[in-house]
Scaffold this motif. Structure first.
Motif, PDB file in Angstrom:
ATOM      1  N   VAL A   1      22.504  20.674   6.442  1.00  0.00           N
ATOM      2  CA  VAL A   1      22.873  22.043   6.819  1.00  0.00           C
ATOM      3  C   VAL A   1      21.616  22.859   7.079  1.00  0.00           C
ATOM      4  O   VAL A   1      20.769  23.006   6.194  1.00  0.00           O
ATOM      5  N   THR A   2      21.504  23.366   8.294  1.00  0.00           N
ATOM      6  CA  THR A   2      20.388  24.243   8.645  1.00  0.00           C
ATOM      7  C   THR A   2      20.904  25.671   8.781  1.00  0.00           C
ATOM      8  O   THR A   2      21.816  25.940   9.566  1.00  0.00           O
ATOM      9  N   ILE A   3      20.327  26.574   7.992  1.00  0.00           N
ATOM     10  CA  ILE A   3      20.644  27.996   8.095  1.00  0.00           C
ATOM     11  C   ILE A   3      19.472  28.692   8.765  1.00  0.00           C
ATOM     12  O   ILE A   3      18.346  28.636   8.273  1.00  0.00           O
ATOM     13  N   VAL A   4      19.734  29.309   9.898  1.00  0.00           N
ATOM     14  CA  VAL A   4      18.717  30.127  10.557  1.00  0.00           C
ATOM     15  C   VAL A   4      19.093  31.582  10.297  1.00  0.00           C
ATOM     16  O   VAL A   4      20.191  32.020  10.641  1.00  0.00           O
ATOM     17  N   GLU A   5      18.182  32.306   9.679  1.00  0.00           N
ATOM     18  CA  GLU A   5      18.430  33.681   9.239  1.00  0.00           C
ATOM     19  C   GLU A   5      17.669  34.653  10.136  1.00  0.00           C
ATOM     20  O   GLU A   5      16.456  34.583  10.248  1.00  0.00           O
ATOM     21  N   TYR A   6      18.400  35.571  10.778  1.00  0.00           N
ATOM     22  CA  TYR A   6      17.784  36.630  11.580  1.00  0.00           C
ATOM     23  C   TYR A   6      17.814  37.895  10.729  1.00  0.00           C
ATOM     24  O   TYR A   6      18.890  38.407  10.406  1.00  0.00           O
ATOM     25  N   SER A   7      16.636  38.393  10.386  1.00  0.00           N
ATOM     26  CA  SER A   7      16.557  39.401   9.336  1.00  0.00           C
ATOM     27  C   SER A   7      15.559  40.500   9.665  1.00  0.00           C
ATOM     28  O   SER A   7      14.768  40.400  10.611  1.00  0.00           O
ATOM     29  N   ASP A   8      15.622  41.565   8.859  1.00  0.00           N
ATOM     30  CA  ASP A   8      14.752  42.734   8.992  1.00  0.00           C
ATOM     31  C   ASP A   8      14.373  43.148   7.573  1.00  0.00           C
ATOM     32  O   ASP A   8      15.248  43.405   6.742  1.00  0.00           O
ATOM     33  N   PHE A   9      13.072  43.203   7.290  1.00  0.00           N
ATOM     34  CA  PHE A   9      12.630  43.495   5.930  1.00  0.00           C
ATOM     35  C   PHE A   9      13.075  44.867   5.422  1.00  0.00           C
ATOM     36  O   PHE A   9      13.051  45.110   4.219  1.00  0.00           O
ATOM     37  N   LEU A  10      13.466  45.774   6.308  1.00  0.00           N
ATOM     38  CA  LEU A  10      13.881  47.116   5.879  1.00  0.00           C
ATOM     39  C   LEU A  10      15.379  47.341   6.002  1.00  0.00           C
ATOM     40  O   LEU A  10      15.852  48.462   5.881  1.00  0.00           O
ATOM     41  N   CYS A  11      16.136  46.283   6.227  1.00  0.00           N
ATOM     42  CA  CYS A  11      17.603  46.373   6.306  1.00  0.00           C
ATOM     43  C   CYS A  11      18.192  46.090   4.928  1.00  0.00           C
ATOM     44  O   CYS A  11      17.961  45.023   4.355  1.00  0.00           O
ATOM     45  N   PRO A  12      18.957  47.036   4.344  1.00  0.00           N
ATOM     46  CA  PRO A  12      19.490  46.850   2.985  1.00  0.00           C
ATOM     47  C   PRO A  12      20.353  45.599   2.811  1.00  0.00           C
ATOM     48  O   PRO A  12      20.240  44.902   1.805  1.00  0.00           O
ATOM     49  N   TYR A  13      21.199  45.309   3.789  1.00  0.00           N
ATOM     50  CA  TYR A  13      22.054  44.129   3.667  1.00  0.00           C
ATOM     51  C   TYR A  13      21.275  42.834   3.879  1.00  0.00           C
ATOM     52  O   TYR A  13      21.670  41.779   3.403  1.00  0.00           O
ATOM     53  N   CYS A  14      20.141  42.932   4.594  1.00  0.00           N
ATOM     54  CA  CYS A  14      19.276  41.750   4.735  1.00  0.00           C
ATOM     55  C   CYS A  14      18.702  41.351   3.383  1.00  0.00           C
ATOM     56  O   CYS A  14      18.525  40.159   3.096  1.00  0.00           O
ATOM     57  N   SER A  15      18.395  42.336   2.569  1.00  0.00           N
ATOM     58  CA  SER A  15      17.873  42.069   1.233  1.00  0.00           C
ATOM     59  C   SER A  15      18.886  41.274   0.415  1.00  0.00           C
ATOM     60  O   SER A  15      18.544  40.271  -0.231  1.00  0.00           O
ATOM     61  N   LYS A  16      20.147  41.695   0.475  1.00  0.00           N
ATOM     62  CA  LYS A  16      21.208  40.978  -0.251  1.00  0.00           C
ATOM     63  C   LYS A  16      21.427  39.588   0.329  1.00  0.00           C
ATOM     64  O   LYS A  16      21.563  38.601  -0.394  1.00  0.00           O
ATOM     65  N   GLY A  17      21.473  39.531   1.658  1.00  0.00           N
ATOM     66  CA  GLY A  17      21.708  38.245   2.316  1.00  0.00           C
ATOM     67  C   GLY A  17      20.590  37.253   2.066  1.00  0.00           C
ATOM     68  O   GLY A  17      20.830  36.060   1.860  1.00  0.00           O
ATOM     69  N   ALA A  18      19.345  37.737   2.083  1.00  0.00           N
ATOM     70  CA  ALA A  18      18.199  36.866   1.851  1.00  0.00           C
ATOM     71  C   ALA A  18      18.251  36.256   0.453  1.00  0.00           C
ATOM     72  O   ALA A  18      17.899  35.081   0.264  1.00  0.00           O
ATOM     73  N   ALA A  19      18.680  37.040  -0.523  1.00  0.00           N
ATOM     74  CA  ALA A  19      18.785  36.529  -1.895  1.00  0.00           C
ATOM     75  C   ALA A  19      19.798  35.393  -1.967  1.00  0.00           C
ATOM     76  O   ALA A  19      19.579  34.388  -2.660  1.00  0.00           O
ATOM     77  N   VAL A  20      20.898  35.526  -1.228  1.00  0.00           N
ATOM     78  CA  VAL A  20      21.950  34.499  -1.236  1.00  0.00           C
ATOM     79  C   VAL A  20      21.448  33.194  -0.629  1.00  0.00           C
ATOM     80  O   VAL A  20      21.538  32.127  -1.248  1.00  0.00           O
ATOM     81  N   VAL A  21      20.906  33.259   0.590  1.00  0.00           N
ATOM     82  CA  VAL A  21      20.536  32.011   1.280  1.00  0.00           C
ATOM     83  C   VAL A  21      19.271  31.383   0.691  1.00  0.00           C
ATOM     84  O   VAL A  21      19.140  30.153   0.674  1.00  0.00           O
ATOM     85  N   SER A  22      18.346  32.201   0.191  1.00  0.00           N
ATOM     86  CA  SER A  22      17.144  31.642  -0.439  1.00  0.00           C
ATOM     87  C   SER A  22      17.510  30.856  -1.695  1.00  0.00           C
ATOM     88  O   SER A  22      16.969  29.775  -1.951  1.00  0.00           O
ATOM     89  N   LYS A  23      18.452  31.396  -2.444  1.00  0.00           N
ATOM     90  CA  LYS A  23      18.889  30.716  -3.668  1.00  0.00           C
ATOM     91  C   LYS A  23      19.558  29.383  -3.337  1.00  0.00           C
ATOM     92  O   LYS A  23      19.324  28.368  -4.016  1.00  0.00           O
ATOM     93  N   LEU A  24      20.371  29.357  -2.277  1.00  0.00           N
ATOM     94  CA  LEU A  24      21.021  28.114  -1.872  1.00  0.00           C
ATOM     95  C   LEU A  24      19.984  27.048  -1.515  1.00  0.00           C
ATOM     96  O   LEU A  24      20.088  25.894  -1.936  1.00  0.00           O
ATOM     97  N   ALA A  25      18.983  27.453  -0.717  1.00  0.00           N
ATOM     98  CA  ALA A  25      17.965  26.493  -0.273  1.00  0.00           C
ATOM     99  C   ALA A  25      17.097  26.012  -1.421  1.00  0.00           C
ATOM    100  O   ALA A  25      16.669  24.847  -1.439  1.00  0.00           O
ATOM    101  N   GLN A  26      16.837  26.874  -2.398  1.00  0.00           N
ATOM    102  CA  GLN A  26      15.985  26.502  -3.525  1.00  0.00           C
ATOM    103  C   GLN A  26      16.737  25.656  -4.543  1.00  0.00           C
ATOM    104  O   GLN A  26      16.165  24.729  -5.130  1.00  0.00           O
ATOM    105  N   GLU A  27      18.031  25.962  -4.753  1.00  0.00           N
ATOM    106  CA  GLU A  27      18.806  25.234  -5.754  1.00  0.00           C
ATOM    107  C   GLU A  27      19.446  23.962  -5.215  1.00  0.00           C
ATOM    108  O   GLU A  27      19.749  23.041  -5.973  1.00  0.00           O
ATOM    109  N   GLN A  28      19.677  23.914  -3.891  1.00  0.00           N
ATOM    110  CA  GLN A  28      20.297  22.735  -3.283  1.00  0.00           C
ATOM    111  C   GLN A  28      19.486  22.265  -2.060  1.00  0.00           C
ATOM    112  O   GLN A  28      19.985  22.227  -0.937  1.00  0.00           O
ATOM    113  N   PRO A  29      18.221  21.906  -2.257  1.00  0.00           N
ATOM    114  CA  PRO A  29      17.372  21.522  -1.125  1.00  0.00           C
ATOM    115  C   PRO A  29      17.865  20.271  -0.405  1.00  0.00           C
ATOM    116  O   PRO A  29      17.533  20.062   0.766  1.00  0.00           O
TER     117      PRO A  29
END
Length: 274
Positions: A96-124
């Motif tokens: 599974v490849t997740i490509v994330e299009y994000s903005d460091f100053l977008c509030p929902y990007c902050s939440k979304g980044a936490a979700v997908v980063s955790k998935l990639a780190q816990e289930q590499p």
């Protein structure tokens, strides 16, 4: 109220003689044209009900639009470019490849980044995560360039910056003098001269322009947006709903069965600043 008025008009027309359904519709329409104030008065008296009906119709139309788009993508997924020289989390051979299009100053990007980063780190073994940029705020392009410059030095430092930038997003949003950014870079412990040298690289600008162009080609106009094996999840979803959606996309991609699209949360302020 409006239904009651139409019922009364129908009864009046019916008692005026025997008519077929088409004629009845025409006579009701004629009665409304001759007495439009009746309908206007009814709409004023039931304005909230009318608004609810309109909003329900709009929501349903948007839902159908999202589902049609999602099912089309399952049949013909997008093909984002994966840069070998740019950083990623997880296993490069993960299914599974997740490509994330994000903005460091977008509030929902902050939440979304936490979700997908955790998935990639816990289930590499299952996920690899590719972070791309769609800067929509005035100062977010600079932060994107810093991330890419750090990645040329050390991938782990780049992702440490990624995490700290999202954690201190509110402070960075008002960081006119770069004081907050400077403190974050001190925590990352990067050689300032080497960082500055990398920031002047034309290649970094090419990365950002390529990300933005690709997002435009994929009709991505809001952050965050995620491509899961080429199928989009648009907006932030909590971890359980996100992973459920991922598994559904994987299953339906095999069977080509229709899938229902959830509505994620996007940054409205980001859209306003485009």
């Amino acid at each position: 109220m409006l239904k009651r008025i139409l019922l009364i008009l129908s009864v009046v027309v019916l008692f005026s003689g025997c008519v077929n359904k088409q004629m009845l519709k025409e006579q009701i329409a004629e009665a409304i044209r001759e007495n439009p104030q009746i309908v206007l008065d009814a709409m004023r008296e039931s304005s909230m009900d009318m608004l609810a009906i309109v909003e329900q119709g709009i929501d349903e139309r948007e839902k159908l639009k999202r589902e049609a788009m999602l099912n089309a993508e399952i049949k013909n997924p997008y093909q984002p470019r994966i840069w070998n020289e740019r950083p990623m989390l997880g296993n490069a051979d993960a299914p599974v490849t997740i490509v994330e299009y994000s903005d460091f100053l977008c509030p929902y990007c902050s939440k979304g980044a936490a979700v997908v980063s955790k998935l990639a780190q816990e289930q590499p073994e299952k996920y690899r995560l590719v972070f791309k940029h769609l800067p929509m705020h005035k100062n977010s392009r600079e932060l994107a360039l810093v991330f890419e410059a750090l990645a040329k030095i050390d991938k782990e430092k780049a992702y440490k910056f990624h995490d700290l930038a999202f954690e201190r997003q509110k402070e960075l949003y008002e960081d006119k003098d770069g004081i907050v950014l400077g403190k974050i870079l001190e925590e990352v412990q990067v050689d300032p001269d080497l960082l500055q040298k990398n920031l002047s690289s034309v290649q970094l600008q090419e990365y950002l322009l390529a990300d933005e162009k690709e997002a435009g080609e994929f009709r991505i106009d809001a952050t965050p947006t995620f491509l899961v094996n080429g199928v989009s999840i648009r907006g932030y979803l909590p971890a359980d709903r996100f992973e459920k959606m991922v598994n559904m996309i994987l299953e339906k991609s095999k069977t080509q069965e229709p899938v229902e699209s959830p509505e994620g949360e996007v940054c409205e302020d980001c859209l306003n600043q485009m």
